[in-house]
Design an enzyme around this catalytic site. Sequence first.
Site, PDB file in Angstrom:
ATOM      1  N   HIS A 244      -1.566   6.200  11.260  1.00  0.00           N
ATOM      2  CA  HIS A 244      -1.728   4.837  11.019  1.00  0.00           C
ATOM      3  C   HIS A 244      -3.025   4.196  10.816  1.00  0.00           C
ATOM      4  O   HIS A 244      -3.330   3.305   9.785  1.00  0.00           O
ATOM      5  CB  HIS A 244      -0.950   3.895  11.868  1.00  0.00           C
ATOM      6  CG  HIS A 244      -0.817   2.581  11.446  1.00  0.00           C
ATOM      7  ND1 HIS A 244       0.387   2.102  10.667  1.00  0.00           N
ATOM      8  CD2 HIS A 244      -1.490   1.387  11.962  1.00  0.00           C
ATOM      9  CE1 HIS A 244       0.046   0.809  10.259  1.00  0.00           C
ATOM     10  NE2 HIS A 244      -0.965   0.355  11.037  1.00  0.00           N
ATOM     11  N   TYR A 248      -6.178   1.831   7.537  1.00  0.00           N
ATOM     12  CA  TYR A 248      -7.331   0.950   7.675  1.00  0.00           C
ATOM     13  C   TYR A 248      -8.501   1.455   6.914  1.00  0.00           C
ATOM     14  O   TYR A 248      -9.195   0.883   6.349  1.00  0.00           O
ATOM     15  CB  TYR A 248      -7.666   0.566   9.005  1.00  0.00           C
ATOM     16  CG  TYR A 248      -6.655   0.220  10.092  1.00  0.00           C
ATOM     17  CD1 TYR A 248      -5.743  -0.380   9.897  1.00  0.00           C
ATOM     18  CD2 TYR A 248      -6.695   0.428  11.410  1.00  0.00           C
ATOM     19  CE1 TYR A 248      -4.508  -0.701  10.735  1.00  0.00           C
ATOM     20  CE2 TYR A 248      -5.851   0.255  12.267  1.00  0.00           C
ATOM     21  CZ  TYR A 248      -4.540  -0.390  11.914  1.00  0.00           C
ATOM     22  OH  TYR A 248      -3.638  -0.880  12.846  1.00  0.00           O
ATOM     23  N   HIS A 394       7.236  -0.256   0.344  1.00  0.00           N
ATOM     24  CA  HIS A 394       6.308  -0.965   0.928  1.00  0.00           C
ATOM     25  C   HIS A 394       4.816  -0.481   0.749  1.00  0.00           C
ATOM     26  O   HIS A 394       3.882  -1.263   0.491  1.00  0.00           O
ATOM     27  CB  HIS A 394       6.492  -0.881   2.437  1.00  0.00           C
ATOM     28  CG  HIS A 394       5.319  -1.300   3.564  1.00  0.00           C
ATOM     29  ND1 HIS A 394       4.733  -2.299   3.608  1.00  0.00           N
ATOM     30  CD2 HIS A 394       4.611  -0.198   4.359  1.00  0.00           C
ATOM     31  CE1 HIS A 394       3.625  -2.205   4.329  1.00  0.00           C
ATOM     32  NE2 HIS A 394       3.513  -0.819   4.696  1.00  0.00           N
ATOM     33  N   PHE A 395       4.371   0.789   0.935  1.00  0.00           N
ATOM     34  CA  PHE A 395       3.186   1.076   1.019  1.00  0.00           C
ATOM     35  C   PHE A 395       2.811   1.563  -0.685  1.00  0.00           C
ATOM     36  O   PHE A 395       1.509   1.676  -0.730  1.00  0.00           O
ATOM     37  CB  PHE A 395       3.075   2.597   1.711  1.00  0.00           C
ATOM     38  CG  PHE A 395       3.613   3.818   1.509  1.00  0.00           C
ATOM     39  CD1 PHE A 395       3.238   4.436   0.058  1.00  0.00           C
ATOM     40  CD2 PHE A 395       4.474   4.463   2.225  1.00  0.00           C
ATOM     41  CE1 PHE A 395       3.766   5.722  -0.154  1.00  0.00           C
ATOM     42  CE2 PHE A 395       5.082   5.643   1.816  1.00  0.00           C
ATOM     43  CZ  PHE A 395       4.669   6.132   0.801  1.00  0.00           C
ATOM     44  N   HIS A 396       3.575   1.507  -1.479  1.00  0.00           N
ATOM     45  CA  HIS A 396       2.880   1.360  -2.959  1.00  0.00           C
ATOM     46  C   HIS A 396       2.663  -0.001  -3.136  1.00  0.00           C
ATOM     47  O   HIS A 396       1.653  -0.338  -4.116  1.00  0.00           O
ATOM     48  CB  HIS A 396       4.045   1.803  -3.923  1.00  0.00           C
ATOM     49  CG  HIS A 396       4.195   3.207  -3.944  1.00  0.00           C
ATOM     50  ND1 HIS A 396       4.881   3.984  -3.172  1.00  0.00           N
ATOM     51  CD2 HIS A 396       3.238   4.025  -4.860  1.00  0.00           C
ATOM     52  CE1 HIS A 396       4.642   5.468  -3.609  1.00  0.00           C
ATOM     53  NE2 HIS A 396       3.976   5.455  -4.709  1.00  0.00           N
ATOM     54  N   ARG A 457      13.796   8.697   1.829  1.00  0.00           N
ATOM     55  CA  ARG A 457      12.229   9.182   1.502  1.00  0.00           C
ATOM     56  C   ARG A 457      12.066  10.606   1.269  1.00  0.00           C
ATOM     57  O   ARG A 457      13.050  11.333   2.097  1.00  0.00           O
ATOM     58  CB  ARG A 457      11.425   8.268   2.152  1.00  0.00           C
ATOM     59  CG  ARG A 457      11.170   8.588   3.645  1.00  0.00           C
ATOM     60  CD  ARG A 457      10.180   7.885   4.471  1.00  0.00           C
ATOM     61  NE  ARG A 457       8.836   8.218   3.697  1.00  0.00           N
ATOM     62  CZ  ARG A 457       7.718   7.758   4.439  1.00  0.00           C
ATOM     63  NH1 ARG A 457       7.743   7.595   5.747  1.00  0.00           N
ATOM     64  NH2 ARG A 457       6.496   8.090   3.884  1.00  0.00           N
ATOM     65  N   ARG A 458      11.195  11.156   0.663  1.00  0.00           N
ATOM     66  CA  ARG A 458      10.621  12.168   0.811  1.00  0.00           C
ATOM     67  C   ARG A 458      11.871  13.235   0.561  1.00  0.00           C
ATOM     68  O   ARG A 458      11.636  14.504   0.671  1.00  0.00           O
ATOM     69  CB  ARG A 458      10.460  12.893   2.179  1.00  0.00           C
ATOM     70  CG  ARG A 458       9.064  12.100   2.839  1.00  0.00           C
ATOM     71  CD  ARG A 458       8.777  12.737   3.979  1.00  0.00           C
ATOM     72  NE  ARG A 458       7.626  12.041   4.641  1.00  0.00           N
ATOM     73  CZ  ARG A 458       7.815  11.496   5.759  1.00  0.00           C
ATOM     74  NH1 ARG A 458       8.978  11.317   6.240  1.00  0.00           N
ATOM     75  NH2 ARG A 458       6.860  10.779   6.433  1.00  0.00           N
TER      76      ARG A 458
END
Length: 568
Positions: A244, A248, A394-396, A457-458
Amino acid sequence: MSITEERITPTEDVAAPPRAWRVDLPGVTAADLRPVKWQLYLALVGLFLGVVMGLLQALERVDIYLYDVVGLKSYYQGLTIHGVVLAIVFTFTFANSFMSLTTMKGFGRPLVSPAVANTGLWLAWIGTGLAAWAMLTNKATVLFTFYSPMKATTLFYVGAVFLVLSTWATLLNQLLTLHAWRKDNRSERIPLLSFTSIVTMIMWTLASVGIAIEVLGFLIPWSLGWIDNVDPQFNRILFWFTGHPIVYFWLLPVYVSWYLMLPKAAGGKLYSDGLARLAFLFFLVLLPVGVHHQFTDPGIGEQAKTMSFLLTLVIFVPSMITAFSVIAGLEMGGRSRGGKGILGWIPKLPWGDPSVSAQLLAGLAFFLGGASGLINASLTLNLVVHNSSFIPGHFHLTVGTAVALSIMGICYWLVPYLTGKRLALRRLAVLQGWLWLAGVLVFSRGQMAGGLEGMPRRTQIADAVYLDNFSGWDLANTLTAIGGTMMFLSGALFFVVMVATIFNVRAVDTTQRMPITETIHGPRESWKFLDRLGIWSLIAVVLSVLVYGITIWHYWPIELNAPGVRVW
């Protein structure tokens, strides 16, 4: 000695432009910039390969399979390449390049050790080469997270180690330069540009300890046959200690631009030096939040999950500081250009500047991505979306747009800065940013909607037919394919602009300047203890030991009982 055309000449790897050029870095030579430039080029190689693989992933959603055409063995091999080159190669090497350059600019001097800089460069290129060979030969189809007991060839893990070591080399050079600068400026505050850059690399170096222990202590000996089995769950704990905070590390170089460059380009100023330092220190201190990726995992105590949940919510604080600081700076710029009313300053921003518009659009996507991130962080709501396609939706929006599109925008001034070439095809560059945003909004809408309907996912869709509601994912998959194709076309436009710029025969005939923002409330109006990087790093270590000490204590003892498998 101040910089002259004799000190900085056109770079050796491109045709010499007809006129000399120079950059605003006193005492910095072409040799000092060479590692910066070639780390950036490696980042662009990673981005290019990742964008191509992304198109294959998107088209698979509508039963268009192109893996055989490009020589891949499976969907999962392409997914591994897509994840690794974007999440590791692209982001790591860009951070090495950009954080080195901003550190030099902040301190007003070159990095102390050219040897360390060149070592970091070679580590990055060799590590990328090793990992790329392993993935392209289908010897490391283990996805970005390389979860055991899926086993890759040893060279894949060695390549990852080299890439991490390249980032450590960057931090070492930063700290050596800080030490040298401090000798000459004992009573001065660390310049904000250098401060934010160094904090970024300190945070990552501390965070990378988890994955270093996993790879060096378990995965490499396991892949070499020195140990027969591993404990997959314990490896996951170590992975997510890093997994995680790596978010950052993807984001903070972009924050450096948003805080300290974007307002300048828009005609505004940064409101507070102290708030900016505080925001970056939040990300340093709040390292141990990775357990929120393991809310559904057995063997992890509720105390650790609860602590991670609460700390993850606190991460929203520096995000709000950033929203206030960046938007305030942009509003100043818009109003200085004649903007009136509550929102009338927004159209007055320099949307015709491709560097500015790309980062503004990336910030809009980040707002949506951050809101959806609160769902992932919740101990209860996470149960609805965990391991579903909602997560890549979300992370795209975050790393896939807030980070990637911002880096593209930064490159629109950074590549001319490092090469002395004029940015080519500016209107096409502006269009590229808008097309990427439109694409990711369609893509993420499809992925999130599918996730709420249970789409995993995946997982290759053809492998998911056993699920009852497979036929209900048609619209979600169509949107994913359309949005992913739009993002690919946008990426293609970006590389057209980059190639046209690098091979542009026209040189910039004035000094190239980094767009550094002025600050209204400067360092003299903030607390000096914010500069005590050693103390803040120690706090991060202590909190990490506390949270992960509890996590591992509940899980202990580990059981090395899983042999390696090669699934694809």
